[in-house]
Design a protein around this motif. Structure first.
Motif, PDB file in Angstrom:
ATOM      1  N   ASP A  41      42.261  79.138  91.327  1.00 35.56           N
ATOM      2  CA  ASP A  41      41.598  78.245  90.386  1.00 35.56           C
ATOM      3  C   ASP A  41      42.365  76.928  90.361  1.00 35.56           C
ATOM      4  OD1 ASP A  41      40.153  77.078  88.345  1.00 35.56           O
ATOM      5  OD2 ASP A  41      41.182  78.181  86.760  1.00 35.56           O
ATOM      6  N   THR A  42      41.680  75.851  90.631  1.00 37.07           N
ATOM      7  CA  THR A  42      42.329  74.538  90.696  1.00 37.07           C
ATOM      8  C   THR A  42      41.966  73.647  89.517  1.00 37.07           C
ATOM      9  OG1 THR A  42      40.511  73.685  92.038  1.00 37.07           O
ATOM     10  CG2 THR A  42      42.450  74.554  93.214  1.00 37.07           C
ATOM     11  N   THR A  43      41.242  74.176  88.533  1.00 36.22           N
ATOM     12  CA  THR A  43      40.839  73.332  87.415  1.00 36.22           C
ATOM     13  C   THR A  43      42.023  72.936  86.543  1.00 36.22           C
ATOM     14  OG1 THR A  43      40.296  75.245  86.052  1.00 36.22           O
ATOM     15  CG2 THR A  43      38.501  74.247  87.317  1.00 36.22           C
ATOM     16  N   HIS A  44      43.002  73.804  86.428  1.00 31.26           N
ATOM     17  CA  HIS A  44      44.217  73.535  85.645  1.00 31.26           C
ATOM     18  C   HIS A  44      43.907  73.088  84.221  1.00 31.26           C
ATOM     19  CE1 HIS A  44      46.469  74.000  89.314  1.00 31.26           C
ATOM     20  NE2 HIS A  44      45.726  73.074  89.881  1.00 31.26           N
ATOM     21  N   ILE A  45      42.829  73.609  83.658  1.00 33.14           N
ATOM     22  CA  ILE A  45      42.500  73.216  82.291  1.00 33.14           C
ATOM     23  C   ILE A  45      42.985  74.236  81.273  1.00 33.14           C
ATOM     24  CG2 ILE A  45      40.573  71.734  82.900  1.00 33.14           C
ATOM     25  CD1 ILE A  45      38.678  73.999  82.266  1.00 33.14           C
ATOM     26  N   ARG A  46      43.503  75.352  81.763  1.00 33.45           N
ATOM     27  CA  ARG A  46      44.047  76.333  80.835  1.00 33.45           C
ATOM     28  C   ARG A  46      45.500  75.980  80.562  1.00 33.45           C
ATOM     29  NH1 ARG A  46      41.743  79.357  84.597  1.00 33.45           N
ATOM     30  NH2 ARG A  46      43.663  80.244  85.289  1.00 33.45           N
ATOM     31  N   ALA A  47      45.872  75.978  79.307  1.00 32.81           N
ATOM     32  CA  ALA A  47      47.252  75.677  78.932  1.00 32.81           C
ATOM     33  C   ALA A  47      48.013  76.969  78.740  1.00 32.81           C
ATOM     34  CB  ALA A  47      47.274  74.863  77.652  1.00 32.81           C
ATOM     35  N   LYS A  48      49.242  76.979  79.218  1.00 34.29           N
ATOM     36  CA  LYS A  48      50.086  78.146  78.996  1.00 34.29           C
ATOM     37  C   LYS A  48      50.802  77.982  77.677  1.00 34.29           C
ATOM     38  CE  LYS A  48      50.877  79.482  83.733  1.00 34.29           C
ATOM     39  NZ  LYS A  48      51.848  79.795  84.759  1.00 34.29           N
ATOM     40  N   VAL A  49      50.953  79.072  76.960  1.00 33.50           N
ATOM     41  CA  VAL A  49      51.675  79.066  75.687  1.00 33.50           C
ATOM     42  C   VAL A  49      53.162  79.033  76.019  1.00 33.50           C
ATOM     43  CG1 VAL A  49      52.151  80.367  73.602  1.00 33.50           C
ATOM     44  CG2 VAL A  49      49.842  80.355  74.580  1.00 33.50           C
ATOM     45  N   PRO A  50      53.923  78.125  75.400  1.00 42.67           N
ATOM     46  CA  PRO A  50      55.348  78.052  75.704  1.00 42.67           C
ATOM     47  C   PRO A  50      56.075  79.305  75.234  1.00 42.67           C
ATOM     48  CG  PRO A  50      54.789  76.560  73.906  1.00 42.67           C
ATOM     49  CD  PRO A  50      53.507  77.140  74.422  1.00 42.67           C
ATOM     50  N   SER A  51      57.195  79.564  75.865  1.00 38.38           N
ATOM     51  CA  SER A  51      57.998  80.712  75.474  1.00 38.38           C
ATOM     52  C   SER A  51      58.558  80.501  74.076  1.00 38.38           C
ATOM     53  CB  SER A  51      59.152  80.907  76.469  1.00 38.38           C
ATOM     54  OG  SER A  51      60.087  79.843  76.307  1.00 38.38           O
ATOM     55  N   GLN A  52      58.976  81.587  73.443  1.00 40.76           N
ATOM     56  CA  GLN A  52      59.560  81.497  72.101  1.00 40.76           C
ATOM     57  C   GLN A  52      60.825  80.653  72.141  1.00 40.76           C
ATOM     58  OE1 GLN A  52      58.235  82.637  69.227  1.00 40.76           O
ATOM     59  NE2 GLN A  52      59.881  81.609  68.171  1.00 40.76           N
ATOM     60  N   ALA A  53      61.630  80.789  73.202  1.00 42.25           N
ATOM     61  CA  ALA A  53      62.875  80.021  73.299  1.00 42.25           C
ATOM     62  C   ALA A  53      62.576  78.522  73.372  1.00 42.25           C
ATOM     63  CB  ALA A  53      63.666  80.465  74.533  1.00 42.25           C
ATOM     64  N   LEU A  54      61.563  78.149  74.134  1.00 47.20           N
ATOM     65  CA  LEU A  54      61.186  76.744  74.232  1.00 47.20           C
ATOM     66  C   LEU A  54      60.672  76.241  72.887  1.00 47.20           C
ATOM     67  CD1 LEU A  54      60.772  74.160  75.839  1.00 47.20           C
ATOM     68  CD2 LEU A  54      58.560  75.065  76.576  1.00 47.20           C
ATOM     69  N   SER A  55      59.870  77.041  72.220  1.00 44.13           N
ATOM     70  CA  SER A  55      59.352  76.651  70.907  1.00 44.13           C
ATOM     71  C   SER A  55      60.491  76.392  69.923  1.00 44.13           C
ATOM     72  CB  SER A  55      58.427  77.735  70.349  1.00 44.13           C
ATOM     73  OG  SER A  55      57.276  77.841  71.123  1.00 44.13           O
ATOM     74  N   VAL A  56      61.479  77.276  69.910  1.00 40.97           N
ATOM     75  CA  VAL A  56      62.627  77.125  69.009  1.00 40.97           C
ATOM     76  C   VAL A  56      63.404  75.862  69.377  1.00 40.97           C
ATOM     77  CG1 VAL A  56      64.859  78.124  68.366  1.00 40.97           C
ATOM     78  CG2 VAL A  56      62.810  79.560  68.445  1.00 40.97           C
TER      79      VAL A  56
END
Length: 174
Positions: free
Chosen positions: A148-163
């Motif tokens: 899939d090349t649309t790349h419109i889905r966003a990945k949820v950041p890891s908990q460590a990155l969020s913190v």
């Protein structure tokens, strides 16, 4: 649709006999056709390693064979692909809306599903315009979402990155 029906569909699509496919994945010549017949009629279910071997031999991803998990967006997409194979279900752009031609009373509304359907519809447009071949389209479907090349889905950041991102904001507010 049961896994046996999917195995049968892809095997016949590839022009393989049960014996040939069984031998290709490592079953002895004597029992190769019997084992495949058992999978196809549903008297046996292949284990994960056999499903992976069948998928590789049939040039599809394992999710395209397995009984889909309709509780996940990716599993649901493979269910839709199976319905496309069996019933001609299609995706279209109608008045700027990405739509499936299905009974509206049984539709699923979800932002993630919409994005997945958009990616599928984009591939159908490319196929219909001649930008990609039927083989390219089938390959895209059988390995979704790998290509899939649309790349419109966003990945949820890891908990460590969020913190790490939130901590400096918290410090500034103090």
């Amino acid at each position: 649709m049961a896994i046996g029906e999917r195995i049968h569909y892809f095997r016949t699509l590839r022009g393989m006999t049960q014996k040939y496919l069984g031998q290709l994945i490592g079953f002895p010549e004597k029992s190769a056709d019997v084992r495949l017949a058992q999978y196809e009629v549903g008297t046996r279910s292949p284990k994960a390693d056999v499903t992976a071997a069948l998928a590789a031999a049939l040039d599809v991803c394992p999710e395209a064979l397995a009984v889909p998990d309709i509780d996940s967006e990716i599993g649901l997409m493979h269910t839709l692909f199976a319905l496309n194979d069996m019933y001609g279900l299609t995706v279209a752009d109608i008045d700027g809306e990405i739509c499936l031609r299905v009974d509206k009373s049984k539709g699923v509304k979800s932002a993630e599903l919409w994005q997945l359907l958009y990616a599928w519809q984009e591939q159908k447009v490319k196929l219909n315009s001649g930008e990609i071949s039927e083989d390219d389209y089938e390959h895209w479907c059988r390995y979704f979402p790998k290509y899939d090349t649309t790349h419109i889905r966003a990945k949820v950041p890891s908990q460590a990155l969020s913190v790490a991102l939130v901590k400096p904001l918290g410090d500034r507010l103090k």
